[in-house]
Write a protein that holds these residues in place. Structure first.
Motif, PDB file in Angstrom:
ATOM      1  N   GLU A 531       1.355   9.978   4.790  1.00 50.35           N
ATOM      2  CA  GLU A 531       2.311  11.062   4.578  1.00 50.35           C
ATOM      3  C   GLU A 531       2.366  11.473   3.108  1.00 50.35           C
ATOM      4  N   CYS A 532       2.273  10.502   2.215  1.00 51.63           N
ATOM      5  CA  CYS A 532       2.262  10.842   0.787  1.00 51.63           C
ATOM      6  C   CYS A 532       1.028  11.668   0.428  1.00 51.63           C
ATOM      7  N   LEU A 533      -0.110  11.327   1.005  1.00 50.76           N
ATOM      8  CA  LEU A 533      -1.319  12.121   0.778  1.00 50.76           C
ATOM      9  C   LEU A 533      -1.120  13.554   1.279  1.00 50.76           C
ATOM     10  N   ALA A 534      -0.517  13.677   2.458  1.00 52.61           N
ATOM     11  CA  ALA A 534      -0.282  15.013   3.002  1.00 52.61           C
ATOM     12  C   ALA A 534       0.659  15.808   2.110  1.00 52.61           C
ATOM     13  N   ARG A 535       1.721  15.182   1.654  1.00 53.69           N
ATOM     14  CA  ARG A 535       2.681  15.880   0.796  1.00 53.69           C
ATOM     15  C   ARG A 535       2.060  16.268  -0.533  1.00 53.69           C
ATOM     16  N   ALA A 536       1.056  15.520  -0.960  1.00 54.15           N
ATOM     17  CA  ALA A 536       0.356  15.847  -2.204  1.00 54.15           C
ATOM     18  C   ALA A 536      -0.708  16.915  -1.999  1.00 54.15           C
ATOM     19  N   GLY A 537      -0.848  17.398  -0.766  1.00 54.57           N
ATOM     20  CA  GLY A 537      -1.823  18.436  -0.475  1.00 54.57           C
ATOM     21  C   GLY A 537      -3.203  17.918  -0.137  1.00 54.57           C
ATOM     22  N   ARG A 538      -3.354  16.595  -0.016  1.00 55.49           N
ATOM     23  CA  ARG A 538      -4.654  15.990   0.269  1.00 55.49           C
ATOM     24  C   ARG A 538      -4.779  15.773   1.781  1.00 55.49           C
ATOM     25  N   LEU A 539      -4.863  16.864   2.509  1.00 52.51           N
ATOM     26  CA  LEU A 539      -4.743  16.817   3.964  1.00 52.51           C
ATOM     27  C   LEU A 539      -5.941  16.159   4.638  1.00 52.51           C
ATOM     28  N   ASP A 540      -7.131  16.345   4.106  1.00 50.18           N
ATOM     29  CA  ASP A 540      -8.296  15.702   4.703  1.00 50.18           C
ATOM     30  C   ASP A 540      -8.165  14.182   4.634  1.00 50.18           C
ATOM     31  N   GLU A 541      -7.737  13.694   3.465  1.00 54.66           N
ATOM     32  CA  GLU A 541      -7.538  12.253   3.319  1.00 54.66           C
ATOM     33  C   GLU A 541      -6.423  11.762   4.236  1.00 54.66           C
ATOM     34  N   ALA A 542      -5.348  12.523   4.324  1.00 53.68           N
ATOM     35  CA  ALA A 542      -4.215  12.127   5.173  1.00 53.68           C
ATOM     36  C   ALA A 542      -4.646  11.997   6.624  1.00 53.68           C
ATOM     37  N   GLN A 543      -5.410  12.967   7.117  1.00 52.00           N
ATOM     38  CA  GLN A 543      -5.862  12.915   8.509  1.00 52.00           C
ATOM     39  C   GLN A 543      -6.750  11.703   8.762  1.00 52.00           C
ATOM     40  N   LEU A 544      -7.604  11.368   7.802  1.00 58.53           N
ATOM     41  CA  LEU A 544      -8.500  10.226   7.967  1.00 58.53           C
ATOM     42  C   LEU A 544      -7.699   8.923   8.000  1.00 58.53           C
ATOM     43  N   VAL A 545      -6.712   8.792   7.128  1.00 58.59           N
ATOM     44  CA  VAL A 545      -5.890   7.574   7.115  1.00 58.59           C
ATOM     45  C   VAL A 545      -5.102   7.450   8.415  1.00 58.59           C
ATOM     46  N   ILE A 546      -4.563   8.568   8.917  1.00 56.61           N
ATOM     47  CA  ILE A 546      -3.867   8.526  10.200  1.00 56.61           C
ATOM     48  C   ILE A 546      -4.819   8.092  11.307  1.00 56.61           C
ATOM     49  N   ALA A 547      -6.024   8.638  11.300  1.00 55.27           N
ATOM     50  CA  ALA A 547      -7.014   8.274  12.328  1.00 55.27           C
ATOM     51  C   ALA A 547      -7.336   6.787  12.274  1.00 55.27           C
ATOM     52  N   LYS A 548      -7.497   6.262  11.057  1.00 58.82           N
ATOM     53  CA  LYS A 548      -7.780   4.827  10.938  1.00 58.82           C
ATOM     54  C   LYS A 548      -6.585   3.997  11.362  1.00 58.82           C
ATOM     55  N   GLY A 549      -5.391   4.420  10.983  1.00 57.52           N
ATOM     56  CA  GLY A 549      -4.195   3.696  11.386  1.00 57.52           C
ATOM     57  C   GLY A 549      -4.059   3.638  12.895  1.00 57.52           C
ATOM     58  N   LEU A 550      -4.330   4.757  13.563  1.00 59.55           N
ATOM     59  CA  LEU A 550      -4.265   4.786  15.022  1.00 59.55           C
ATOM     60  C   LEU A 550      -5.335   3.886  15.639  1.00 59.55           C
ATOM     61  N   ALA A 551      -6.508   3.860  15.030  1.00 56.94           N
ATOM     62  CA  ALA A 551      -7.593   3.031  15.560  1.00 56.94           C
ATOM     63  C   ALA A 551      -7.264   1.554  15.486  1.00 56.94           C
ATOM     64  N   TYR A 552      -6.417   1.168  14.541  1.00 59.97           N
ATOM     65  CA  TYR A 552      -6.046  -0.233  14.408  1.00 59.97           C
ATOM     66  C   TYR A 552      -4.877  -0.624  15.319  1.00 59.97           C
ATOM     67  N   GLY A 553      -4.307   0.334  16.028  1.00 57.89           N
ATOM     68  CA  GLY A 553      -3.359  -0.011  17.077  1.00 57.89           C
ATOM     69  C   GLY A 553      -4.110  -0.614  18.252  1.00 57.89           C
ATOM     70  N   ASN A 554      -3.381  -1.139  19.240  1.00 57.39           N
ATOM     71  CA  ASN A 554      -4.106  -1.687  20.387  1.00 57.39           C
ATOM     72  C   ASN A 554      -4.467  -0.577  21.364  1.00 57.39           C
ATOM     73  N   THR A 555      -5.105  -0.923  22.467  1.00 60.39           N
ATOM     74  CA  THR A 555      -5.607   0.089  23.394  1.00 60.39           C
ATOM     75  C   THR A 555      -4.485   0.901  24.033  1.00 60.39           C
ATOM     76  N   LEU A 556      -3.267   0.404  23.989  1.00 59.74           N
ATOM     77  CA  LEU A 556      -2.119   1.109  24.560  1.00 59.74           C
ATOM     78  C   LEU A 556      -1.407   1.978  23.531  1.00 59.74           C
ATOM     79  N   GLY A 557      -1.870   1.935  22.275  1.00 60.87           N
ATOM     80  CA  GLY A 557      -1.205   2.708  21.230  1.00 60.87           C
ATOM     81  C   GLY A 557      -0.006   2.002  20.632  1.00 60.87           C
ATOM     82  N   LEU A 558       0.035   0.667  20.730  1.00 58.68           N
ATOM     83  CA  LEU A 558       1.148  -0.117  20.186  1.00 58.68           C
ATOM     84  C   LEU A 558       0.714  -0.776  18.883  1.00 58.68           C
ATOM     85  N   PHE A 559       1.661  -0.839  17.931  1.00 58.90           N
ATOM     86  CA  PHE A 559       1.366  -1.391  16.611  1.00 58.90           C
ATOM     87  C   PHE A 559       2.085  -2.714  16.397  1.00 58.90           C
TER      88      PHE A 559
END
Length: 603
Positions: A531-559
């Protein structure tokens, strides 16, 4: 360290807004507190494999593939096995409080319906509860239509559509189903009347409909909608329909670092975590949950005074949080001892909680009901407390078990407490010494800018006069203390990326915290960083970090709370703070990516 029989991430969660169970991908329920989330465990195999008690359903299939998923838009869990010689599935749920028709609206029970979906499949079932955190083996005997488990202070009943056998400490059965045939099991209160097939089917349908009805209130339509709504459903399972409180997680003593003693009980309401959860619910359109928590928190505020200020955490019913105890008879997850219940952190001083509380009070008043005169008097008392104590050292957001220190995050949230109190007083024309409050707020701001900077590099640091970083600094632009594009903040953001980041995963800090062993990456901080990356205008980086964060959740989407160096789950599960941090990051990033998207509620 021993290898666990079932890892933390190999689980789904089901619940009834009073308690919750973890269902492993092999069809075993190995964690369940009864009758409430903070009651003693009756199934504790996750914390003592082979001895803690479990409810297992196992098909005779050759090398099956396991799969878990939720029936869409619900907290009804489906676990399946698929093999060459057949396939089968279980539907697991606890009746939703607005749907239960089995024994009245206060019925508590667990329903498991197993079906052979292909071929002829034989199943072995063992229900072996161990009461009082696995300290008591209940007496098993025949009961009207089923089997009863009788202990000193608790009695439960198991009914089934197939014959059950009584063994020492367990009820068992073995049966065969042809394709499309089903059998069911229901575990509940001793007075539970055993239902028939039709009643079970109606209960599953009613609970499915109740969850979908609740989720239909969601206003979020963004690009991460499926994952955001799954997080909302997980957060809902951690709320108490009875009290309005919100648990930090469903579990206790799942280790932050295996074998290192970092094992804590999260079955309580942290003012900090729950206040952040109000953010998430309001952003998604779930105003009732935010209002229910506001009433619960308001009762805690009304009970506080100068000598007994608001506590860091409370039991789910609003009473004092339990003192910390060790359960020496349990081996622990992956033999990570000691297993702890209660939490000694409830006696700590953590000054940041006043900021999180005031932020939630401000938002609830801005978008919900106005505060009462008496309530404002108590809030004013909290503000006075902050004015008197903001310069003190404390244990900080991460509950350090070292000597109290002057943490920037604590100072920051004291600033938030003053700022939101001033805003609320102006918005609602409430009586307040605004000049005095503003002077205090500005003094806190000046202190942060002058005393919490790296002496050489100029970026913000964890504590006064220090040089170490802390991922809690990521809250600075999120609470609007500093512009997300301020040069000093951007230096801080870059430093966090360089020193605390590993492939998008963020560690809370690198310095000593007074505990043995290291810890994993903190999943919440990954989404704060995005979110800090997004607020700083670094949207490509923000999307990639979100994608990685989601990938590290389990198969059900739980963290889970943390991740080890391989990215595997550690800590209590599922973690409310991480799910709400993801919701916030997704909400804000989506809005920046699609300026035409105008949600009904904006921060």
């Amino acid at each position: 360290m021993a290898e666990p029989r079932r890892t933390i991430g190999e689980h789904g969660i089901i619940g009834n807004l009073e308690t919750a169970a973890l269902v492993a991908s092999d069809g075993t329920i190995d964690y369940l507190c009864w009758p409430a989330l903070d009651s003693p465990l009756i199934f504790a195999d996750l914390l003592d494999a082979g001895s803690g008690g479990a409810f297992s359903i196992t098909p005779d299939l050759e090398n099956p593939r396991h799969l878990q998923l939720y029936i869409p838009d619900t907290n009804v869990l489906l676990t399946s096995w698929t093999a060459e010689n057949g396939s089968a599935e279980i539907v697991d749920l606890m009746p939703h409080p607005k749907a239960s028709g089995l024994a009245g609206p206060d019925a508590r029970c667990l329903i498991r319906r197993v079906t052979a979906t292909r071929g002829t499949v034989t199943f072995t079932v063992t229900c072996a509860p161990r009461f009082d955190y696995a300290r008591e083996v209940p007496e098993v005997q025949r009961a009207d239509g089923g089997v009863s488990f009788k202990g000193r202070d608790l009695s439960l009943k198991l009914c089934a559509s197939v014959p059950l056998a009584c063994e020492t400490g367990a009820a068992t059965t073995r049966f065969t189903l042809e394709a499309k045939q089903s059998a069911w099991f229901i575990l509940g209160e001793e007075a539970l009347a055993c239902p028939d097939d039709e009643a079970i089917a109606k209960e599953i349908a009613a609970t499915t409909a109740a969850w979908r009805s609740w989720l239909s209130q969601a206003t979020y339509k963004g690009r991460w909608r499926e994952q955001v709504l799954r997080s909302a459903l997980a957060l809902k399972l951690l709320t108490s329909a009875r009290h309005g409180s919100i648990a930090a997680a469903a579990t206790f003593s799942l280790p932050e670092a295996t074998g290192a003693g970092r094992n804590w009980d999260y079955r309580a309401t942290w003012i900090r975590d729950a206040s952040f959860t109000v953010y998430a619910f309001m952003r998604l359109g779930f105003i009732e949950e935010a209002e229910h928590f506001r009433l619960w928190a308001g009762q805690r505020v009304m009970a506080a005074d100068v000598d007994h200020p608001i506590r860091i955490m409370y039991a789910l019913d609003g009473s004092e949080a339990a003192d910390e105890q060790e359960l020496a008879h349990l081996k622990g997850y992956a033999e990570s001892r000691p297993v702890r219940i209660g939490n000694a952190a409830h006696a700590q001083s953590q000054l940041d909680i006043f900021g999180e509380l005031m932020d939630s009070v401000y938002l609830s008043n801005k978008y919900g009901r106005a505060i009462s005169h008496e309530g404002w008097q108590h809030i004013s008392g909290i503000v006075e407390y902050v004015m008197q104590h903001w310069q003190e050292a404390d244990a900080g957001i991460w509950e350090m078990r070292t000597q109290p220190r002057h943490f920037l995050h604590s100072r920051l949230m004291c600033w938030v407490a003053m700022d939101r109190a001033i805003r609320l007083a102006k918005k609602r024309s409430l009586p307040a010494p605004l000049v005095v409050w503003a002077e205090c707020r500005d003094a806190i701001s000046a202190d942060i800018w002058e005393n919490f900077r790296h002496p050489d590099n100029g970026y913000f640091v964890q504590e006064r006069g220090g040089t170490e970083l802390d991922a809690a600094l990521l809250m600075m632009p999120l609470v609007r203390f500093v512009s997300a594009t301020d040069p000093v903040w951007l230096k801080t953001l870059d430093a966090i990326g360089e020193q605390l980041c590993d492939d998008g995963l963020i560690y809370r800090y690198r310095n000593a915290d007074g505990l043995e062993g290291g810890e994993g990456a903190f999943t919440t901080c990954t989404f704060w960083y995005a979110e800090c990356l997004a607020r700083a205008g670094r949207l490509d980086e923000a999307q990639l970090v979100i994608a990685k964060g989601l990938a590290y959740g389990n198969t059900l989407g739980l963290f889970s709370e943390e991740l080890d160096k391989r990215g595997l789950p550690l800590g209590n599960f599922p973690q409310a703070l991480t799910h709400l941090a993801f919701i916030s990051a997704a909400f804000f990033t989506d809005r920046l990516l699609d300026p035409g998207h105008q949600p009904l509620w904006q921060p």
